[in-house]
Design an enzyme around this catalytic site. Structure first.
Site, short mmCIF file in Angstrom:
data_model
loop_
_atom_site.label_atom_id
_atom_site.label_comp_id
_atom_site.label_asym_id
_atom_site.label_seq_id
_atom_site.Cartn_x
_atom_site.Cartn_y
_atom_site.Cartn_z
N TYR A 239 34.89 40.20 26.87
CA TYR A 239 36.44 41.36 26.96
C TYR A 239 37.46 40.11 27.81
O TYR A 239 38.10 39.49 27.37
CB TYR A 239 36.56 42.22 27.04
CG TYR A 239 38.03 42.73 27.67
CD1 TYR A 239 39.04 43.06 26.58
CD2 TYR A 239 38.08 42.84 28.81
CE1 TYR A 239 39.52 43.34 26.91
CE2 TYR A 239 39.72 43.81 29.64
CZ TYR A 239 40.96 43.67 28.47
OH TYR A 239 41.58 43.53 28.87
N THR B 164 45.12 40.49 31.73
CA THR B 164 44.21 41.09 32.80
C THR B 164 44.17 40.76 33.68
O THR B 164 43.77 39.53 33.77
CB THR B 164 42.98 41.94 31.65
OG1 THR B 164 42.57 42.12 32.54
CG2 THR B 164 42.54 40.96 30.88
N GLU C 241 41.01 41.06 34.60
CA GLU C 241 39.31 40.61 34.07
C GLU C 241 40.01 39.28 34.69
O GLU C 241 38.06 38.48 34.88
CB GLU C 241 39.28 41.37 33.50
CG GLU C 241 39.55 43.21 34.18
CD GLU C 241 38.68 44.00 33.27
OE1 GLU C 241 36.90 43.32 32.77
OE2 GLU C 241 38.87 44.93 33.12
P1 NAD Z 1 44.07 49.86 23.43
O1 NAD Z 1 42.86 50.09 23.73
O2 NAD Z 1 44.47 51.51 24.10
O3 NAD Z 1 45.48 49.68 22.28
C1 NAD Z 1 45.11 48.28 21.65
C2 NAD Z 1 45.97 48.77 20.80
O4 NAD Z 1 46.23 47.59 20.13
C3 NAD Z 1 45.58 49.58 19.58
O5 NAD Z 1 46.97 50.70 18.95
C4 NAD Z 1 45.24 49.08 18.16
O6 NAD Z 1 45.24 49.54 17.20
C5 NAD Z 1 45.68 47.55 17.69
N1 NAD Z 1 44.63 45.98 17.69
C6 NAD Z 1 43.98 46.21 17.78
N2 NAD Z 1 43.28 45.00 17.33
C7 NAD Z 1 44.29 44.79 16.40
C8 NAD Z 1 44.82 43.58 15.42
N3 NAD Z 1 44.03 42.92 15.23
N4 NAD Z 1 45.90 43.67 14.62
C9 NAD Z 1 46.72 44.37 15.07
N5 NAD Z 1 46.34 45.46 16.07
C10 NAD Z 1 45.22 45.35 17.11
O7 NAD Z 1 44.93 48.80 24.51
P2 NAD Z 1 45.96 48.69 26.28
O8 NAD Z 1 44.51 50.18 27.16
O9 NAD Z 1 46.79 49.47 25.50
O10 NAD Z 1 45.92 47.51 26.85
C11 NAD Z 1 47.00 47.24 26.00
C12 NAD Z 1 47.01 45.41 25.98
O11 NAD Z 1 47.33 45.40 28.08
C13 NAD Z 1 45.42 44.60 25.56
O12 NAD Z 1 46.06 43.78 25.77
C14 NAD Z 1 44.75 44.35 27.43
O13 NAD Z 1 44.04 43.23 27.20
C15 NAD Z 1 45.91 45.06 28.25
N6 NAD Z 1 45.34 45.03 29.99
C16 NAD Z 1 45.26 46.14 29.59
C17 NAD Z 1 44.70 47.07 30.74
C18 NAD Z 1 44.51 49.10 30.49
O14 NAD Z 1 44.37 49.13 32.23
N7 NAD Z 1 44.00 49.64 29.74
C19 NAD Z 1 45.19 47.06 32.17
C20 NAD Z 1 45.53 45.01 31.67
C21 NAD Z 1 45.84 44.58 30.42
P1 TYD Z 2 36.97 51.40 32.78
O1 TYD Z 2 37.56 52.36 32.40
O2 TYD Z 2 35.79 50.54 31.89
O3 TYD Z 2 37.74 49.49 32.58
P2 TYD Z 2 37.64 47.95 33.04
O4 TYD Z 2 35.64 48.12 32.82
O5 TYD Z 2 38.41 47.86 32.18
O6 TYD Z 2 37.75 47.96 34.52
O7 TYD Z 2 35.54 51.06 34.24
C1 TYD Z 2 36.29 51.05 35.52
C2 TYD Z 2 35.07 51.06 36.25
O8 TYD Z 2 34.83 52.69 35.68
C3 TYD Z 2 34.80 50.27 35.71
O9 TYD Z 2 33.53 49.66 36.80
C4 TYD Z 2 33.19 51.02 35.10
C5 TYD Z 2 33.35 51.95 35.32
N1 TYD Z 2 32.49 53.22 35.13
C6 TYD Z 2 31.18 54.16 34.58
O10 TYD Z 2 30.94 54.01 36.01
N2 TYD Z 2 31.16 54.89 33.68
C7 TYD Z 2 32.13 55.10 32.78
O11 TYD Z 2 31.50 55.79 32.04
C8 TYD Z 2 32.66 54.23 32.62
C9 TYD Z 2 33.71 53.85 31.14
C10 TYD Z 2 33.37 52.81 33.40
#
Ligand code: NAD
Ligand code: TYD
Length: 356
Positions: free
Chosen positions: A159, A134, A136
């Site tokens: 995180y 990420t 972040e």
């Molecule tokens: P998500 O929370 O939707 O999915 C995570 C998945 O991992 C789930 O299916 C869960 O069951 C599985 N999981 C959790 N703990 C586990 C464990 N101990 N063993 C096996 N499986 C496990 O997450 P996401 O939003 O799809 O993100 C996926 C990846 O991408 C993460 O590594 C996250 O850091 C990264 N990422 C996400 C975003 C975003 O905006 N969502 C952006 C950049 C990077």
């Molecule tokens: P989020 O979707 O949790 O992603 P991240 O914190 O990983 O960027 O949140 C996106 C932005 O929205 C973040 O600045 C926090 C804000 N936020 C709210 O204002 N209200 C909410 O209920 C949530 C979940 C997030």
């Protein structure tokens, strides 16, 4: 270009992982795709019903922190590519349970690295350990500037710190053991199948339910939003053609203040619900800020554009409209994922906003 015979995806039942798995299963019918997932609250096999009977798709329920389970699955399938997405991914949850995040995101990643090292035993041709990370990890930006691949890590939430720790370990395995690794650091994703604790699906779901829309602090925090399919295309390109030991930043060049984004979503929802524009905005409520809330994330994605020709394809208005339309049609999916356990979490998290 690397070519693979068996790709193991961790976290393939989650939001981004399910899009990655679907993409790989469909695009590469002669490659075996193994989805390894623990099925936590965020992992849902309903995300993959359309491809679950494909002959090149396999599912294994396992925890990435468990040495025996991972060793058994690695030896059963002998993957030549590991695309690692499994994680605890929600910042708010990490503030309540940091240890869970370190266990899964950091320790789980080391376990996978160890098992990959044992499996490949120095034979690294056409092998890859790909850490999906990420933006972040880079910390928080002021009003100007971008995160580049050379920005020093400065994680500020449990995180992001747990992901940063994992990224450092991935690089350490490259330098110490020669493991063929790549990392990509992506900005905020949105799209279908995202669990409705994250901002965009939470707002959509709350408007559907007539609930208040919790905006943290003054709503001026900025995120760089990327449609999930664009991230999937980047992951495919990086896995096959990225340079080993390198990092690639992936982002949408699509910055919005949270309040602007919520306004945009409200207006799209009003349009799709046939309501007068402005109706949903009345549900907005500014609530207590997230502790340590990062002010701004913004990605410079020049490296992946120049080296691999990747650019985001989905304009935010189109992506948000597609996302809203998908959530409007998925009542059953939403009911299944917003189970009793999720409701309890939601009520504890958003005391001010929850009104039932
Ligand atoms: P998500 O929370 O939707 O999915 C995570 C998945 O991992 C789930 O299916 C869960 O069951 C599985 N999981 C959790 N703990 C586990 C464990 N101990 N063993 C096996 N499986 C496990 O997450 P996401 O939003 O799809 O993100 C996926 C990846 O991408 C993460 O590594 C996250 O850091 C990264 N990422 C996400 C975003 C975003 O905006 N969502 C952006 C950049 C990077
Ligand atoms: P989020 O979707 O949790 O992603 P991240 O914190 O990983 O960027 O949140 C996106 C932005 O929205 C973040 O600045 C926090 C804000 N936020 C709210 O204002 N209200 C909410 O209920 C949530 C979940 C997030």
């Amino acid at each position: 270009m690397r070519s693979f015979r068996r790709i193991l995806v961790t976290g393939g039942a989650g939001f981004i992982g399910s899009h990655v798995v679907r993409h790989l299963v469909r695009k590469y019918p002669s490659i075996q795709i193994i989805n390894l997932d623990k099925l936590t609250y965020a992992g849902n096999l309903e995300n993959l019903t359309d491809i679950e009977s494909a002959t090149n798709y396999h599912f294994e329920k396992a925890c990435i922190t468990n040495e025996e389970q991972i060793a058994r699955i690695f030896s059963k399938y002998a993957p030549d590519a590991i695309i690692h997405l499994a994680a605890e991914s929600h910042v708010d949850r990490s503030i309540h349970s940091p240890l869970d995040f370190v266990r899964t995101n950091t320790v789980g990643t080391v376990n996978l690295l160890n098992q990959a090292r044992l499996l490949w035993n120095g034979e690294f041709d056409d092998k890859i350990f790909y850490q999906v990370s990420t933006d972040e990890v880079y910390g928080s930006l002021g009003p100007s500037g971008y995160f580049t691949e050379w920005t020093p890590y400065d994680p500020r939430s449990p995180y992001s710190a747990s992901k940063a720790g994992a990224d450092h370990l991935v690089n350490a395995y490259h330098h110490t053991f020669g493991l063929p690794v790549i990392i990509s650091n992506c900005s905020n994703n949105y799209g279908p199948y995202q669990f409705p604790e994250k901002l965009i699906p939470l707002i959509i779901n709350n408007i559907k339910l007539g609930r208040q829309l919790p905006v943290y602090g003054d709503g001026t925090n900025v995120r760089d939003w990327l449609y999930v399919q664009d991230h999937v295309e980047a992951i495919d390109l990086v896995a096959h053609g990225g340079n080993l030991g390198h990092t690639y930043n992936v982002g949408g060049h699509n910055e919005h203040q949270n309040i602007e984004l919520v306004h945009l979503l409200c207006d799209i929802m009003d349009e799709q619900l046939g309501e007068k524009v402005g109706t949903s905005r009345q549900l907005i409520e500014f609530v207590q800020d997230r502790p340590g809330h990062d002010q701004r994330y913004a990605i410079d994605a020049e490296k992946i554009r120049v080296e691999l020709g990747w650019e985001p394809q989905t304009h935010v208005k189109e992506g948000l409209s597609l996302t809203v339309a998908w959530y409007m049609q998925q009542q059953e999916w939403l009911e299944h994922v917003t189970s009793g356990a999720y409701k309890a979490y939601y009520d504890a998290m958003y005391k001010a906003a929850a009104n039932d």
